[in-house]
Scaffold this active site. Structure first.
Site, PDB file in Angstrom:
ATOM      1  N   ASP A  86     -25.490  30.295   9.020  1.00 55.89           N
ATOM      2  CA  ASP A  86     -26.925  30.303   9.333  1.00 55.89           C
ATOM      3  C   ASP A  86     -27.182  30.398  10.833  1.00 55.89           C
ATOM      4  O   ASP A  86     -28.298  30.702  11.252  1.00 55.89           O
ATOM      5  CB  ASP A  86     -27.599  29.048   8.763  1.00 55.89           C
ATOM      6  CG  ASP A  86     -26.924  27.780   9.234  1.00 55.89           C
ATOM      7  OD1 ASP A  86     -27.028  27.454  10.442  1.00 55.89           O
ATOM      8  OD2 ASP A  86     -26.272  27.091   8.425  1.00 55.89           O
ATOM      9  N   GLU A 106     -17.122  32.908   9.192  1.00 53.59           N
ATOM     10  CA  GLU A 106     -17.948  32.641   8.008  1.00 53.59           C
ATOM     11  C   GLU A 106     -17.399  33.505   6.863  1.00 53.59           C
ATOM     12  O   GLU A 106     -17.262  34.712   7.012  1.00 53.59           O
ATOM     13  CB  GLU A 106     -19.406  32.996   8.323  1.00 53.59           C
ATOM     14  CG  GLU A 106     -20.332  33.128   7.140  1.00 53.59           C
ATOM     15  CD  GLU A 106     -20.490  31.862   6.295  1.00 53.59           C
ATOM     16  OE1 GLU A 106     -20.866  30.817   6.865  1.00 53.59           O
ATOM     17  OE2 GLU A 106     -20.218  31.940   5.073  1.00 53.59           O
ATOM     18  N   ASP A 155     -18.445  23.463  10.088  1.00 54.17           N
ATOM     19  CA  ASP A 155     -19.833  23.399   9.614  1.00 54.17           C
ATOM     20  C   ASP A 155     -19.834  23.975   8.196  1.00 54.17           C
ATOM     21  O   ASP A 155     -20.352  25.050   7.941  1.00 54.17           O
ATOM     22  CB  ASP A 155     -20.677  24.236  10.574  1.00 54.17           C
ATOM     23  CG  ASP A 155     -22.147  24.234  10.216  1.00 54.17           C
ATOM     24  OD1 ASP A 155     -22.553  23.496   9.310  1.00 54.17           O
ATOM     25  OD2 ASP A 155     -22.901  25.002  10.865  1.00 54.17           O
TER      26      ASP A 155
END
Lengths: 283, 283
Positions: A86, A106, A155
């Site tokens: 994000d 990611e 994360d």
């Protein structure tokens, strides 16, 4: 028409958000991605039905996962973010002019694509020239890096589905190797309150304690995550999380933040007794 | 049959608890009283549809509203609790052998009666011989007391309905008068996160700042309250909430608690920046 998004915090607890408008729904190779607008929380990103961030409270999570280690490390230049598609974590990192490069790893390109379109608040800074985005499995990426990063931020999503491998001993051990001699790793560490989350948190802590000489846990209030009580893991080769930290130097940077401050930094490591006991149980 | 209790945290946010069994429903002169059993939270007390306590997390609220001021005050003997008909605050107070008397002023006798029957976990200690229960309006009770209490705990419901008067300047001014020269007042102070709660919190803080020389706010994680981020007001004539507190003396009491500890005591006064700003806005 009355639209509600409902997340099951446990089998017996539900949290529901009134939806103004559904903006995006996609099924990637890895997960279902939903983005919607809501009156109370603004824009919301959900993955596999779990709230990942809302416009209203994402600053709490992103400030606490980034500025705690960034304040501790005296010279963080090369940084790795695993997950975080994000862009919120990257946004906080690039506020530091000392940062020379950020590798964002990611697994799900569709998350980044959707966030770039619908969540410029967090994804906007992914365009910073210091940021390199890699669409790869973080678990594999980390195996090929050694003595390279000053800071690794994990994360991740929850410890099931695509995020599962990011809570294992193998992964934390490889993070240790990928860090420089005075490197720090921070990860999102689930909640201590509901039994399943607490169990995941205990297992993660045990693996980190086994991999790093310094392993501590800190907390924040994040209202849209289950129980609102969220933990972060702080793992470090050399630096203690709050003793001997040069808070004055950090303050001189003059960053304008909404959650993190240097008083709260040390305070966030003071945990309720029942959480201390959950952590001790596995050490 | 699938039974769910749902609380509206705001018009656009709902929190729902799966109900095993409804145990008690009553309409008193002041409010609707519900008690039910749930898998996740054990027994739950709701007033006018708002969760007041659950067996699983009431310790967080009751420990934080009691042990913070009890650790600060060097000799708290005579104590007034306003509200708190469930008995949880009294249960924590009578753990101290130094406490000579506790006046509990609860407006609604039916809350106490129901809790004595269905919530012995909190209401059991209302039978302690040092406790005197008064079924009166706290707002009126306080007018007739002067220079009497070492500690006043305002364990109220929300600032609407029966609890409304307990958030006014007149009330806080009368609490000031009812305290001895080194007295402390602590109150439940709502949440900073949702706009309506935050506004109530700001107004209460403003009134307390105007009434007491020392007025600070501290926080705790209470998952079943809206946002999970709950504040308490600490108002004091003489003692600072954490500087010069004799923590070692408190530790020697050897109380077995699950949330409060002396590290967390000072830490709980370190607030997120956005909360500090909400508080400054009204000072």
């Amino acid at each position: 028409m009355d639209l509600w998004f409902t997340e099951n915090h446990t089998e017996n607890v539900r949290f529901s958000i009134k939806v103004d408008k559904q903006l995006y729904t996609g099924q990637s190779e890895f997960q279902r991605i939903d983005i919607f607008d809501s009156e109370e929380f603004g824009r919301v990103l959900a993955l596999d039905g779990y709230v990942m961030l809302t416009e209203k409270d994402e600053f709490m999570y992103h400030e606490m996962i980034v500025h705690v280690p960034m304040c501790v490390h005296p010279n963080p230049r090369k940084i790795l973010v695993i997950g975080g598609g994000d862009g919120g974590t990257v946004r906080e990192l690039v506020k530091y002019s000392s940062v020379e490069s950020v590798d964002l790893v990611e697994i799900d390109e569709e998350v980044v694509t959707a966030c770039k379109e619908y969540l410029p608040q967090t994804a906007g800074m992914l365009e910073d020239p210091r940021v390199n985005t890699h669409f790869e499995d973080g678990l594999k990426f980390i195996r090929h890096h050694e003595n390279e990063y000053d800071l690794i931020i994990v994360d991740s999503t929850d410890p099931f589905g695509p995020g599962e491998g990011l809570f294992t001993r193998e992964f934390y051990g490889n993070c240790y190797k990928a860090l420089t001699d005075d490197g720090i790793m921070v990860n999102q560490h689930e909640s201590p309150f509901y039994a399943n989350d607490a169990y995941a948190m205990q297992r993660a802590h045990k693996q980190i304690v086994n991999s790093f000489p310094i392993a501590r846990v800190y907390q924040a209030h994040i209202p849209t995550y289950p129980s609102g009580h969220w933990l972060f893991g702080f793992a470090s080769k050399k630096y203690h999380p709050y003793n001997d930290v040069d808070f004055e130097k950090w303050k001189k940077l003059g960053l304008k933040l909404k959650y993190y401050n240097t008083n709260l930094h040390s305070a966030s490591f003071a945990l309720p007794t029942y959480v201390e006991e959950l952590l001790k149980d596995v050490e």
